[in-house]
Design a protein around this motif. Structure first.
Motif, PDB file in Angstrom:
ATOM      1  N   UNK A 182       0.742  -1.228  -0.069  1.00 32.36           N
ATOM      2  CA  UNK A 182       0.006  -0.050  -0.100  1.00 32.36           C
ATOM      3  C   UNK A 182       0.834   1.215  -0.009  1.00 32.36           C
ATOM      4  N   UNK A 183       2.128   1.213   0.709  1.00 32.40           N
ATOM      5  CA  UNK A 183       2.649   2.423   0.863  1.00 32.40           C
ATOM      6  C   UNK A 183       3.622   2.755  -0.354  1.00 32.40           C
ATOM      7  N   UNK A 184       4.403   1.732  -0.774  1.00 34.04           N
ATOM      8  CA  UNK A 184       5.553   1.860  -1.924  1.00 34.04           C
ATOM      9  C   UNK A 184       5.094   1.186  -3.068  1.00 34.04           C
ATOM     10  N   UNK A 185       4.204   0.119  -3.055  1.00 31.46           N
ATOM     11  CA  UNK A 185       3.863  -0.578  -4.410  1.00 31.46           C
ATOM     12  C   UNK A 185       4.645  -1.827  -4.655  1.00 31.46           C
ATOM     13  N   UNK A 186       5.763  -1.872  -3.887  1.00 30.93           N
ATOM     14  CA  UNK A 186       6.557  -3.197  -4.282  1.00 30.93           C
ATOM     15  C   UNK A 186       7.481  -3.440  -3.178  1.00 30.93           C
ATOM     16  N   UNK A 187       8.006  -4.689  -3.167  1.00 33.90           N
ATOM     17  CA  UNK A 187       9.223  -5.118  -1.990  1.00 33.90           C
ATOM     18  C   UNK A 187      10.554  -5.678  -3.076  1.00 33.90           C
ATOM     19  N   UNK A 188      11.684  -4.948  -2.769  1.00 32.35           N
ATOM     20  CA  UNK A 188      12.731  -5.713  -3.276  1.00 32.35           C
ATOM     21  C   UNK A 188      13.557  -6.103  -2.424  1.00 32.35           C
ATOM     22  N   UNK A 189      13.833  -5.654  -1.141  1.00 31.07           N
ATOM     23  CA  UNK A 189      14.787  -6.044  -0.212  1.00 31.07           C
ATOM     24  C   UNK A 189      14.122  -6.334   1.228  1.00 31.07           C
ATOM     25  N   UNK A 190      14.324  -7.539   1.646  1.00 29.83           N
ATOM     26  CA  UNK A 190      14.096  -7.779   3.153  1.00 29.83           C
ATOM     27  C   UNK A 190      15.248  -8.153   4.074  1.00 29.83           C
ATOM     28  N   UNK A 191      15.281  -7.313   5.197  1.00 32.35           N
ATOM     29  CA  UNK A 191      16.546  -7.437   6.090  1.00 32.35           C
ATOM     30  C   UNK A 191      15.756  -7.917   7.289  1.00 32.35           C
ATOM     31  N   UNK A 192      15.919  -9.254   7.614  1.00 29.63           N
ATOM     32  CA  UNK A 192      15.474  -9.985   8.587  1.00 29.63           C
ATOM     33  C   UNK A 192      16.504  -9.815   9.801  1.00 29.63           C
ATOM     34  N   UNK A 193      16.404  -8.642  10.589  1.00 27.04           N
ATOM     35  CA  UNK A 193      17.482  -8.428  11.485  1.00 27.04           C
ATOM     36  C   UNK A 193      16.932  -8.624  13.092  1.00 27.04           C
ATOM     37  N   UNK A 194      15.551  -8.434  13.297  1.00 32.25           N
ATOM     38  CA  UNK A 194      15.200  -8.473  14.595  1.00 32.25           C
ATOM     39  C   UNK A 194      15.574  -9.843  15.326  1.00 32.25           C
ATOM     40  N   UNK A 195      16.139  -9.607  16.710  1.00 30.94           N
ATOM     41  CA  UNK A 195      16.586 -10.653  17.378  1.00 30.94           C
ATOM     42  C   UNK A 195      16.823 -10.503  18.560  1.00 30.94           C
ATOM     43  N   UNK A 196      16.910 -11.675  19.529  1.00 34.68           N
ATOM     44  CA  UNK A 196      17.463 -11.424  20.878  1.00 34.68           C
ATOM     45  C   UNK A 196      18.364 -12.647  21.231  1.00 34.68           C
ATOM     46  N   UNK A 197      18.814 -12.367  22.445  1.00 34.57           N
ATOM     47  CA  UNK A 197      20.142 -13.124  22.795  1.00 34.57           C
ATOM     48  C   UNK A 197      19.611 -13.936  24.173  1.00 34.57           C
ATOM     49  N   UNK A 198      19.244 -15.223  23.977  1.00 35.18           N
ATOM     50  CA  UNK A 198      18.971 -15.760  25.771  1.00 35.18           C
ATOM     51  C   UNK A 198      20.336 -16.530  25.771  1.00 35.18           C
ATOM     52  N   UNK A 199      20.940 -16.108  26.744  1.00 36.91           N
ATOM     53  CA  UNK A 199      22.334 -16.730  26.920  1.00 36.91           C
ATOM     54  C   UNK A 199      22.205 -17.147  28.477  1.00 36.91           C
ATOM     55  N   UNK A 200      22.251 -18.577  28.541  1.00 32.93           N
ATOM     56  CA  UNK A 200      22.399 -19.370  29.757  1.00 32.93           C
ATOM     57  C   UNK A 200      22.733 -20.641  29.250  1.00 32.93           C
ATOM     58  N   UNK A 201      23.507 -21.222  30.192  1.00 32.91           N
ATOM     59  CA  UNK A 201      24.039 -22.702  30.022  1.00 32.91           C
ATOM     60  C   UNK A 201      23.023 -23.447  29.823  1.00 32.91           C
ATOM     61  N   UNK A 202      23.416 -24.654  28.857  1.00 29.21           N
ATOM     62  CA  UNK A 202      22.191 -25.349  28.484  1.00 29.21           C
ATOM     63  C   UNK A 202      21.432 -26.168  29.782  1.00 29.21           C
ATOM     64  N   UNK A 203      22.167 -26.563  30.575  1.00 32.61           N
ATOM     65  CA  UNK A 203      21.679 -27.393  31.565  1.00 32.61           C
ATOM     66  C   UNK A 203      20.514 -26.543  32.685  1.00 32.61           C
ATOM     67  N   UNK A 204      20.691 -25.251  32.720  1.00 33.32           N
ATOM     68  CA  UNK A 204      19.775 -24.149  33.167  1.00 33.32           C
ATOM     69  C   UNK A 204      18.622 -23.704  32.466  1.00 33.32           C
ATOM     70  N   UNK A 205      18.916 -23.735  31.079  1.00 29.03           N
ATOM     71  CA  UNK A 205      17.778 -23.039  30.275  1.00 29.03           C
ATOM     72  C   UNK A 205      16.592 -24.029  30.379  1.00 29.03           C
ATOM     73  N   UNK A 206      15.428 -23.112  30.236  1.00 32.42           N
ATOM     74  CA  UNK A 206      14.235 -23.825  30.229  1.00 32.42           C
ATOM     75  C   UNK A 206      13.608 -23.999  28.876  1.00 32.42           C
ATOM     76  N   UNK A 207      12.687 -25.130  28.641  1.00 28.67           N
ATOM     77  CA  UNK A 207      12.050 -25.146  27.278  1.00 28.67           C
ATOM     78  C   UNK A 207      11.567 -23.945  26.660  1.00 28.67           C
ATOM     79  N   UNK A 208      10.861 -23.019  27.654  1.00 28.08           N
ATOM     80  CA  UNK A 208      10.397 -22.006  27.293  1.00 28.08           C
ATOM     81  C   UNK A 208      11.345 -21.155  26.753  1.00 28.08           C
ATOM     82  N   UNK A 209      12.592 -20.943  27.356  1.00 35.56           N
ATOM     83  CA  UNK A 209      13.443 -20.040  27.015  1.00 35.56           C
ATOM     84  C   UNK A 209      14.019 -20.373  25.556  1.00 35.56           C
TER      85      UNK A 209
END
Ligand code: NAD
Length: 253
Positions: free
Chosen positions: A81-108
């Motif tokens: 609607x705004x610009x009529x087309x899409x040429x480039x997509x940058x999938x940038x959004x991200x987070x870092x869940x930093x925990x040792x594997x044995x204490x990380x929950x399945x939800x995390x």
């Protein structure tokens, strides 16, 4: 400068400053792209939109949670609607869940995969039909050096970024004949909010990390934005399925 003149680009996760999406949006605007920027942080998003407009850039912005399929549909509909087309997509959004594997929950673990990996799938599958209509396109996915080598404490993050790496190569092969390119970018340690949050509790890490980088410093967001700009532009027209490491030499060791 007009390396992206005539192009329409969507960049997710553009609110955070200093941040890679934010820096990429400013860089793309300088090079003449018309932009859609999205994020869940509406305040930061507004600030980025204003900064681009003040510099004479063309941009629209709205809230998008990249984990929600309905938000992707709305975002791509509004892009057309705004610009009529899409040429480039940058999938940038991200987070870092930093925990040792044995204490990380399945939800995390699930949350990490949803924001960093499933989001890339959701966006890519909806962007391809739009790019097909143009006869070309460039998809750039933010992976990480954690998508190339193991890093203690980053198992979920590494799983998501390793997934992004091979997802990108596969999309590249599926779309190569249609002139839709897909590449991954692998930043090392770049001084953005995600990194500042990670170091906040261990400030002594700042100098230790700098010393561990062959070039002697963390990267600036612009160092990554310039790589993304190249991949988005027609200068990279023969490059697809490739991985671009921007890490000051860290993974060359
Ligand atoms: N900074 C680094 O050192 C580094 C290194 C390697 C990879 N990366 C990757 O680069 C990308 C950008 O990182 P950054 O350093 O700019 O991080 P950042 O935290 O500064 O910015 C990330 C942005 O993503 C947004 N976001 C988070 N969850 C979202 C969601 N569900 N929907 C929409 N937006 C959401 C945040 O609000 C924020 O504005 C990320 O994918 C990150 O994993 C960063």
């Amino acid at each position: 400068m007009s390396r992206l003149a005539g192009k329409v680009a969507l960049i997710t996760g553009a609110a955070s400053k200093p941040g890679l999406g934010n820096s990429t949006a400013l860089r793309f605007a300088q090079e003449g792209a018309r932009l859609v920027i999205t994020d869940i942080n509406e305040e930061g998003l507004k600030a980025c939109e204003q900064e681009i407009r003040d510099a004479g850039g063309e941009v629209v912005a709205w809230r998008q949670d990249v984990t929600a399929e309905s938000d992707w549909q709305e975002t791509l509909d509004r892009t057309i609607e705004s610009w009529g087309k899409l040429d480039i997509l940058v999938n940038n959004a991200g987070i870092a869940v930093l925990r040792m594997v044995d204490v990380m929950t399945p939800a995390e673990f699930e949350k990490q995969m949803a924001v960093n990996m499933t989001s890339v799938f959701l966006g890519t599958r909806k962007a391809i039909p739009l790019m097909r209509k143009n006869g070309s396109g460039s998809i750039i996915n933010l992976s990480s050096i954690a998508g190339l080598v193991g890093i203690p404490g980053a198992s979920a993050y590494a799983a998501s970024k390793g997934g992004v790496r091979l997802f990108s190569k596969t999309v590249a092969l599926e779309c190569a004949r249609e002139n839709i390119r897909c590449n991954s970018v692998h930043p090392g340690v770049i001084w953005t909010n995600i990194q500042q949050d990670a170091i906040r509790d261990n400030p002594e890490q700042y100098e230790i990390i700098n010393a561990s980088i062959p070039m002697g410093r963390m990267g600036d967001p612009e160092d990554v934005a310039n790589c993304i700009l190249f991949l988005a532009s027609d200068e990279a027209r023969y490059i697809t399925g490739a991985e671009f490491v921007v890490d000051g030499g860290m993974t060359a060791q």
